[in-house]
Write a protein that holds these residues in place. Structure first.
Motif, PDB file in Angstrom:
ATOM      1  N   ASP A  51      12.892  11.902  -3.155  1.00 28.97           N
ATOM      2  CA  ASP A  51      13.502  12.470  -1.952  1.00 28.97           C
ATOM      3  C   ASP A  51      13.237  11.650  -0.695  1.00 28.97           C
ATOM      4  N   LEU A  52      12.219  10.810  -0.722  1.00 26.83           N
ATOM      5  CA  LEU A  52      11.900   9.967   0.419  1.00 26.83           C
ATOM      6  C   LEU A  52      11.609   8.554  -0.058  1.00 26.83           C
ATOM      7  N   ALA A  53      11.894   7.577   0.792  1.00 24.71           N
ATOM      8  CA  ALA A  53      11.623   6.179   0.447  1.00 24.71           C
ATOM      9  C   ALA A  53      11.287   5.398   1.703  1.00 24.71           C
ATOM     10  N   VAL A  54      10.543   4.307   1.511  1.00 25.08           N
ATOM     11  CA  VAL A  54      10.286   3.343   2.577  1.00 25.08           C
ATOM     12  C   VAL A  54      10.633   1.957   2.039  1.00 25.08           C
ATOM     13  N   ILE A  55      10.796   1.000   2.944  1.00 27.81           N
ATOM     14  CA  ILE A  55      11.116  -0.370   2.549  1.00 27.81           C
ATOM     15  C   ILE A  55      10.112  -1.311   3.206  1.00 27.81           C
ATOM     16  N   TYR A  56       9.477  -2.140   2.381  1.00 29.87           N
ATOM     17  CA  TYR A  56       8.582  -3.182   2.874  1.00 29.87           C
ATOM     18  C   TYR A  56       9.327  -4.511   2.939  1.00 29.87           C
ATOM     19  N   PRO A  71       0.814  -1.222   0.000  1.00 31.36           N
ATOM     20  CA  PRO A  71       0.000   0.000   0.000  1.00 31.36           C
ATOM     21  C   PRO A  71       0.843   1.266   0.000  1.00 31.36           C
ATOM     22  N   ASN A  72       0.277   2.320  -0.584  1.00 32.03           N
ATOM     23  CA  ASN A  72       0.926   3.625  -0.532  1.00 32.03           C
ATOM     24  C   ASN A  72       1.025   4.089   0.913  1.00 32.03           C
ATOM     25  N   THR A  73       2.070   4.851   1.197  1.00 30.06           N
ATOM     26  CA  THR A  73       2.180   5.510   2.499  1.00 30.06           C
ATOM     27  C   THR A  73       1.926   6.997   2.287  1.00 30.06           C
ATOM     28  N   SER A  74       2.014   7.772   3.348  1.00 30.64           N
ATOM     29  CA  SER A  74       1.753   9.210   3.238  1.00 30.64           C
ATOM     30  C   SER A  74       2.731   9.910   2.315  1.00 30.64           C
ATOM     31  N   CYS A  75       3.923   9.302   2.133  1.00 32.48           N
ATOM     32  CA  CYS A  75       4.927   9.931   1.274  1.00 32.48           C
ATOM     33  C   CYS A  75       5.138   9.199  -0.039  1.00 32.48           C
TER      34      CYS A  75
END
Length: 312
Positions: free
Chosen positions: A69-74, A40-44
């Motif tokens: 500029d921002l990243a997350v890792i699942y 799922p998408n996150t806020s960023c």
């Protein structure tokens, strides 16, 4: 038996042999998949990017689309589908600012610690970022600049090839061209000088025994190199279609143009999604896993998946 009849039988046998030689049905072709978990998408972060398959878990980056500029890792358990948004152990929270476009990544274990090496596709700063991870937490471990003939190179793909007591060797990919590069085993910073290895055949490559007329207009994605079997997997995407081409007998010493396998290919043409882009692929336990950007009128449906029936 009359001569005419014998001749007809001989001709029939010859034609049959010729037909079998070029018979597309003999090609191994995989065009169905199973979704293991959604991303799922996150806020960023809304854009699926790099992917890596470990022995138990599948890792996928999502970044801030159009900004980098921002990243997350699942992290997803490949057997159960359990999904965790990993924690940034260096700064706290779940986002990081280090990975740029994060188009591809590869797993390397160093001194019994797990690491992800991620290509940023940035024209300045670092082109390869090193992360250490432990469970569901990751840490910034270092970064490298990548150069080709002295100029900045920003490859879109990376895959571990080998390592020994002193060196980690990678293949990098930019477009259809594969390069060799290496770093010292425990290095956390430095410059990687690329040397060209080979090009990947795309035009004229067979998918289910036949060429794809517009394959040269498909977008490049990441790639995965199976060093044990010397096989390279290369995804290409266009709208609701994704193809994975396969190249055999590949090694760091390969030169020229590597031909795509004519007897093994993968394709998903989705009727459920207007966008179905395979971003990255990886093998684990012989299964070919991948992540996607998927969307339709109902919105984003990104995920991690596996091809049905295929075992490497």
């Amino acid at each position: 038996m009359r001569l005419g009849r014998r001749l007809a039988i001989v001709v029939g046998l010859v034609l049959g042999v010729l037909t079998l030689v070029g018979q597309p049905a003999n090609a191994a072709y995989y065009n169905t998949y199973t979704t293991i978990a959604g991303l799922p998408n996150t806020s960023c972060c809304t854009g699926v990017q790099g992917f890596a398959a470990g022995s138990t878990y599948l890792y996928s980056v999502k970044n801030h689309t159009n900004y980098d500029d921002l990243a997350v890792i699942y992290r997803v358990n490949k057997s159960t589908g359990d999904r965790v948004l990993m924690t940034n152990g260096t700064n706290g929270g779940t986002t990081n600012t280090w990975l740029g476009h994060a188009n591809d990544m590869t797993i390397v274990d160093i001194d019994s610690q797990h690491h992800l090496f991620v290509v940023t596709m940035e024209s300045t700063g670092a082109q390869l970022v090193k992360l250490r991870y432990d469970g569901t937490t990751y840490y910034y471990a270092g970064s490298f600049q990548i150069r080709l003939n002295g100029a900045v190179a920003a490859p879109s793909g990376v895959s571990r090839v080998s390592q020994d007591s002193t060196t980690i060797r990678f293949m990098f990919k930019s477009g259809r061209t594969v390069y060799n590069g290496s770093i010292p085993l425990r290095a956390n910073t430095g410059t990687i000088d690329l040397t060209k290895a080979f090009d990947l055949q795309v035009e004229g490559a067979l998918v289910n025994g036949a060429p794809v007329s517009d394959i040269t207009t498909f977008l490049n994605q990441g790639f995965f190199y199976d060093a044990t079997k010397k096989v390279l997997y290369y995804p290409l995407t266009k709208e609701n279609r994704s193809i994975v081409l396969v190249y055999r007998n590949i090694s760091p010493t390969t030169t020229g143009t590597a031909p795509a396998a004519s007897d093994l290919s993968f394709r998903i043409t989705s009727s459920a999604y207007t966008t179905f882009e395979i971003e990255g692929v990886g093998l684990s336990g012989g299964i070919l896993y991948f992540n996607t950007n998927r969307s339709n009128a109902d919105g984003s449906a990104d995920g991690v998946h596996s091809f049905n029936a295929y075992v490497a």
